[in-house]
Write an enzyme that holds these catalytic residues in place. Structure first.
Site, PDB file in Angstrom:
ATOM      1  N   HIS A  88       0.825  -1.231   0.000  1.00 14.67           N
ATOM      2  CA  HIS A  88       0.000   0.000   0.000  1.00 14.67           C
ATOM      3  C   HIS A  88       0.848   1.266   0.000  1.00 14.67           C
ATOM      4  O   HIS A  88       0.411   2.284   0.527  1.00 14.67           O
ATOM      5  CB  HIS A  88      -0.954   0.034   1.213  1.00 14.67           C
ATOM      6  CG  HIS A  88      -1.628  -1.264   1.471  1.00 14.67           C
ATOM      7  ND1 HIS A  88      -2.401  -1.886   0.519  1.00 14.67           N
ATOM      8  CD2 HIS A  88      -1.633  -2.080   2.558  1.00 14.67           C
ATOM      9  CE1 HIS A  88      -2.849  -3.035   1.003  1.00 14.67           C
ATOM     10  NE2 HIS A  88      -2.396  -3.177   2.231  1.00 14.67           N
ATOM     11  N   ARG A  89       2.034   1.207  -0.539  1.00 15.66           N
ATOM     12  CA  ARG A  89       2.938   2.367  -0.594  1.00 15.66           C
ATOM     13  C   ARG A  89       3.314   2.872   0.794  1.00 15.66           C
ATOM     14  O   ARG A  89       3.768   4.009   0.946  1.00 15.66           O
ATOM     15  CB  ARG A  89       2.343   3.510  -1.418  1.00 15.66           C
ATOM     16  CG  ARG A  89       1.853   3.027  -2.747  1.00 15.66           C
ATOM     17  CD  ARG A  89       2.205   3.934  -3.876  1.00 15.66           C
ATOM     18  NE  ARG A  89       1.914   3.213  -5.113  1.00 15.66           N
ATOM     19  CZ  ARG A  89       2.672   3.219  -6.176  1.00 15.66           C
ATOM     20  NH1 ARG A  89       3.764   3.905  -6.180  1.00 15.66           N
ATOM     21  NH2 ARG A  89       2.354   2.541  -7.242  1.00 15.66           N
TER      22      ARG A  89
END
Ligand SMILES: Cc1cc2nc3c(=O)[nH]c(=O)nc-3n(C[C@H](O)[C@H](O)[C@H](O)COP(=O)(O)O)c2cc1C
Length: 194
Positions: A172-173
């Site tokens: 999710h970065r």
């Protein structure tokens, strides 16, 4: 909190990338420099050694990067290992390694890459590929049997890290970033938003 030594961590990542079958040369990194005009330039080099004293690469002392380092002896290196989703950034002052250290590294280079170093006026304009091949052939004739000596215009630089940042790819970065800054007798560590 006592910071784990970032050079040790770098070594561990380097070994992990090798073991993970990193495509290409695991020592490759981007080297950024800027001369007195402050305009940055970046190119790939191969890391030929690292320890507490710094990160070493070899090049032509007449090249563009070398001229920039003469004007402004600071640089940054950036490693990216796709196989383990890690990036490492290293920044600090740069100085030439000793003649003895360059000689020791040169001694381990193949005859052909030694001749190649003699043939190249790195970063100078070249009229044709034929001219380069001719210069290589001339070097071969000059050193037919004797070991090819190291040219005075070729040697190493050592970047002494003042700042080392580790970036670890996460889902999710929400990547993990830890930056180590050199201080008296050790390193301080801080986290950064990704
Ligand atoms: C993967 C890779 C590794 C390289 N390693 C080196 C190196 O260790 N030393 C070097 O002088 N040039 C190396 N080069 C060439 C440099 O990227 C660059 O073209 C050359 O050093 C001239 O740069 P300059 O004109 O900015 O000085 C490498 C290129 C690639 C693609």
């Amino acid at each position: 909190m006592k910071a784990k030594n970032p050079i040790t961590q770098f070594g561990e990542l380097f070994e992990r990338a090798k073991a993970a079958g990193e495509p290409g040369d695991v020592t490759r990194c981007a080297l950024a420099t800027a001369g007195s005009d402050g305009a940055p330039a970046v190119r790939m080099v191969l890391l030929k050694g690292f320890d507490e004293h710094g990160f070493v690469f070899y090049t032509n002392y007449g090249s563009r990067k070398a001229l920039e380092l003469e004007e402004n002896p600071r640089a940054a290196l950036c490693f990216h290992w796709l196989s383990i989703e890690e990036q490492v950034r290293v920044e600090g002052p740069v100085a030439r390694v000793s003649e003895a250290e360059s000689d020791a590294y040169w001694a381990g280079r193949s005859r052909l890459s030694r001749l190649g170093a003699w043939a190249s006026k790195q970063s100078q304009p070249l009229g044709s590929r034929g001219e380069l091949l001719r210069r290589f052939a001339e070097a071969e004739l000059r050193y037919p049997v004797r070991p090819v000596p190291r040219p005075a215009f070729w040697g190493g630089y050592r970047l002494e890290p003042e700042r080392i940042e580790f970036w670890s790819g996460k889902a999710h970065r929400l990547h993990d970033r830890r930056v180590y800054t050199r201080r008296e007798g050790g390193w301080s560590v801080a986290r950064l938003f990704p």
